[in-house]
Scaffold this motif. Structure first.
Motif, mmCIF file in Angstrom:
data_model
loop_
_atom_site.group_PDB
_atom_site.id
_atom_site.type_symbol
_atom_site.label_atom_id
_atom_site.label_comp_id
_atom_site.label_asym_id
_atom_site.label_seq_id
_atom_site.Cartn_x
_atom_site.Cartn_y
_atom_site.Cartn_z
ATOM 1 N N MET A 62 0.850 -1.179 0.000
ATOM 2 C CA MET A 62 0.000 0.000 0.000
ATOM 3 C C MET A 62 0.888 1.231 0.000
ATOM 4 O O MET A 62 1.902 1.291 0.690
ATOM 5 C CB MET A 62 -0.911 -0.008 1.217
ATOM 6 N N HIS A 63 0.484 2.226 -0.755
ATOM 7 C CA HIS A 63 1.156 3.522 -0.816
ATOM 8 C C HIS A 63 0.128 4.578 -0.440
ATOM 9 O O HIS A 63 -1.024 4.500 -0.846
ATOM 10 C CB HIS A 63 1.675 3.789 -2.227
ATOM 11 N N SER A 64 0.542 5.570 0.316
ATOM 12 C CA SER A 64 -0.385 6.642 0.664
ATOM 13 C C SER A 64 0.384 7.934 0.902
ATOM 14 O O SER A 64 1.451 7.928 1.503
ATOM 15 C CB SER A 64 -1.183 6.265 1.917
ATOM 16 N N ASP A 65 -0.169 9.027 0.394
ATOM 17 C CA ASP A 65 0.332 10.360 0.713
ATOM 18 C C ASP A 65 -0.872 11.296 0.805
ATOM 19 O O ASP A 65 -2.011 10.838 0.896
ATOM 20 C CB ASP A 65 1.386 10.834 -0.300
ATOM 21 N N ASP A 66 -0.646 12.600 0.805
ATOM 22 C CA ASP A 66 -1.748 13.557 0.985
ATOM 23 C C ASP A 66 -2.778 13.529 -0.131
ATOM 24 O O ASP A 66 -3.929 13.903 0.081
ATOM 25 C CB ASP A 66 -1.198 14.983 1.101
ATOM 26 N N ARG A 67 -2.386 13.101 -1.310
ATOM 27 C CA ARG A 67 -3.273 13.176 -2.471
ATOM 28 C C ARG A 67 -3.640 11.832 -3.087
ATOM 29 O O ARG A 67 -4.557 11.756 -3.892
ATOM 30 C CB ARG A 67 -2.633 14.042 -3.567
ATOM 31 N N GLN A 68 -2.922 10.767 -2.747
ATOM 32 C CA GLN A 68 -3.148 9.496 -3.430
ATOM 33 C C GLN A 68 -2.934 8.328 -2.473
ATOM 34 O O GLN A 68 -2.014 8.333 -1.671
ATOM 35 C CB GLN A 68 -2.168 9.375 -4.597
ATOM 36 N N THR A 69 -3.828 7.342 -2.595
ATOM 37 C CA THR A 69 -3.672 6.087 -1.862
ATOM 38 C C THR A 69 -3.833 4.943 -2.856
ATOM 39 O O THR A 69 -4.757 4.950 -3.674
ATOM 40 C CB THR A 69 -4.721 5.958 -0.735
ATOM 41 N N VAL A 70 -2.926 3.980 -2.773
ATOM 42 C CA VAL A 70 -2.968 2.819 -3.645
ATOM 43 C C VAL A 70 -3.111 1.579 -2.778
ATOM 44 O O VAL A 70 -2.283 1.330 -1.899
ATOM 45 C CB VAL A 70 -1.688 2.708 -4.506
ATOM 46 N N PHE A 71 -4.185 0.831 -3.009
ATOM 47 C CA PHE A 71 -4.423 -0.443 -2.340
ATOM 48 C C PHE A 71 -4.164 -1.546 -3.359
ATOM 49 O O PHE A 71 -4.417 -1.353 -4.543
ATOM 50 C CB PHE A 71 -5.882 -0.571 -1.881
ATOM 51 N N GLY A 72 -3.735 -2.693 -2.895
ATOM 52 C CA GLY A 72 -3.503 -3.765 -3.838
ATOM 53 C C GLY A 72 -3.725 -5.132 -3.241
ATOM 54 O O GLY A 72 -3.684 -5.319 -2.024
ATOM 55 N N TYR A 73 -3.961 -6.079 -4.140
ATOM 56 C CA TYR A 73 -4.116 -7.475 -3.757
ATOM 57 C C TYR A 73 -3.668 -8.328 -4.932
ATOM 58 O O TYR A 73 -4.057 -8.074 -6.071
ATOM 59 C CB TYR A 73 -5.575 -7.789 -3.404
ATOM 60 N N ASP A 74 -2.848 -9.312 -4.661
ATOM 61 C CA ASP A 74 -2.397 -10.234 -5.699
ATOM 62 C C ASP A 74 -2.759 -11.659 -5.314
ATOM 63 O O ASP A 74 -2.626 -12.039 -4.152
ATOM 64 C CB ASP A 74 -0.871 -10.167 -5.865
ATOM 65 N N ASP A 75 -3.236 -12.418 -6.280
ATOM 66 C CA ASP A 75 -3.426 -13.853 -6.064
ATOM 67 C C ASP A 75 -2.980 -14.590 -7.326
ATOM 68 O O ASP A 75 -2.380 -13.991 -8.215
ATOM 69 C CB ASP A 75 -4.850 -14.207 -5.647
ATOM 70 N N ARG A 76 -3.263 -15.868 -7.404
ATOM 71 C CA ARG A 76 -2.814 -16.657 -8.556
ATOM 72 C C ARG A 76 -3.459 -16.214 -9.858
ATOM 73 O O ARG A 76 -2.900 -16.410 -10.927
ATOM 74 C CB ARG A 76 -3.136 -18.133 -8.343
ATOM 75 N N HIS A 77 -4.643 -15.620 -9.775
ATOM 76 C CA HIS A 77 -5.413 -15.330 -10.978
ATOM 77 C C HIS A 77 -5.412 -13.867 -11.390
ATOM 78 O O HIS A 77 -5.556 -13.567 -12.570
ATOM 79 C CB HIS A 77 -6.851 -15.809 -10.794
ATOM 80 N N LEU A 78 -5.277 -12.960 -10.414
ATOM 81 C CA LEU A 78 -5.364 -11.520 -10.705
ATOM 82 C C LEU A 78 -4.326 -10.733 -9.911
ATOM 83 O O LEU A 78 -4.008 -11.073 -8.770
ATOM 84 C CB LEU A 78 -6.733 -10.969 -10.315
ATOM 85 N N LEU A 79 -3.843 -9.655 -10.520
ATOM 86 C CA LEU A 79 -3.102 -8.625 -9.810
ATOM 87 C C LEU A 79 -4.029 -7.413 -9.798
ATOM 88 O O LEU A 79 -4.456 -6.944 -10.848
ATOM 89 C CB LEU A 79 -1.803 -8.282 -10.534
ATOM 90 N N PHE A 80 -4.361 -6.903 -8.630
ATOM 91 C CA PHE A 80 -5.383 -5.872 -8.495
ATOM 92 C C PHE A 80 -4.813 -4.657 -7.768
ATOM 93 O O PHE A 80 -4.134 -4.805 -6.747
ATOM 94 C CB PHE A 80 -6.567 -6.436 -7.698
ATOM 95 N N ARG A 81 -5.089 -3.451 -8.289
ATOM 96 C CA ARG A 81 -4.743 -2.203 -7.617
ATOM 97 C C ARG A 81 -5.933 -1.251 -7.711
ATOM 98 O O ARG A 81 -6.576 -1.148 -8.754
ATOM 99 C CB ARG A 81 -3.531 -1.525 -8.254
ATOM 100 N N LEU A 82 -6.184 -0.548 -6.625
ATOM 101 C CA LEU A 82 -7.186 0.508 -6.585
ATOM 102 C C LEU A 82 -6.466 1.787 -6.202
ATOM 103 O O LEU A 82 -5.807 1.843 -5.158
ATOM 104 C CB LEU A 82 -8.286 0.200 -5.569
ATOM 105 N N VAL A 83 -6.567 2.800 -7.042
ATOM 106 C CA VAL A 83 -5.917 4.082 -6.802
ATOM 107 C C VAL A 83 -7.007 5.109 -6.515
ATOM 108 O O VAL A 83 -7.921 5.296 -7.322
ATOM 109 C CB VAL A 83 -5.092 4.532 -8.026
ATOM 110 N N VAL A 84 -6.930 5.753 -5.357
ATOM 111 C CA VAL A 84 -7.866 6.817 -4.978
ATOM 112 C C VAL A 84 -7.070 8.112 -4.919
ATOM 113 O O VAL A 84 -6.070 8.204 -4.202
ATOM 114 C CB VAL A 84 -8.531 6.536 -3.619
ATOM 115 N N GLU A 85 -7.502 9.100 -5.702
ATOM 116 C CA GLU A 85 -6.806 10.379 -5.766
ATOM 117 C C GLU A 85 -7.745 11.509 -5.379
ATOM 118 O O GLU A 85 -8.919 11.498 -5.730
ATOM 119 C CB GLU A 85 -6.271 10.623 -7.172
ATOM 120 N N VAL A 86 -7.206 12.477 -4.658
ATOM 121 C CA VAL A 86 -7.961 13.657 -4.254
ATOM 122 C C VAL A 86 -7.257 14.875 -4.826
ATOM 123 O O VAL A 86 -6.046 15.046 -4.646
ATOM 124 C CB VAL A 86 -8.046 13.773 -2.715
ATOM 125 N N GLY A 87 -8.015 15.702 -5.546
ATOM 126 C CA GLY A 87 -7.451 16.909 -6.154
ATOM 127 C C GLY A 87 -8.273 18.127 -5.794
ATOM 128 O O GLY A 87 -9.351 18.032 -5.211
#
Length: 74
Positions: free
Chosen positions: A1-26
């Protein structure tokens, strides 16, 4: 997971998918904020493709509703 004042990145990896959700505030108009969400998915197998094909219609319905709820609560 990455997070700062403007962006947070959540992620999950398994055998079938690599998944990321990016939430940005502007900066928005009139001292408001704009919230954006981006979903990144890499399929690693045929089962991943099947899962993604089943999930996309729900994703398209749920994410706009979530963003509207955030807008109303802000």
């Amino acid at each position: 997971m990455h997070s700062d004042d403007r962006q947070t990145v959540f992620g999950y990896d398994d055998r079938h998918l690599l998944f990321r959700l990016v939430v940005e505030v502007g900066e928005g108009p009139a001292d408001g904020q704009i919230v954006g969400m981006t979903t990144l998915v890499r399929c690693r197998s045929f089962i991943g493709w099947l899962y993604l094909a089943a999930a996309i219609p729900f994703h398209k319905a749920i994410i706009p509703s979530l963003l509207m709820a955030v807008e109303r609560s802000g």
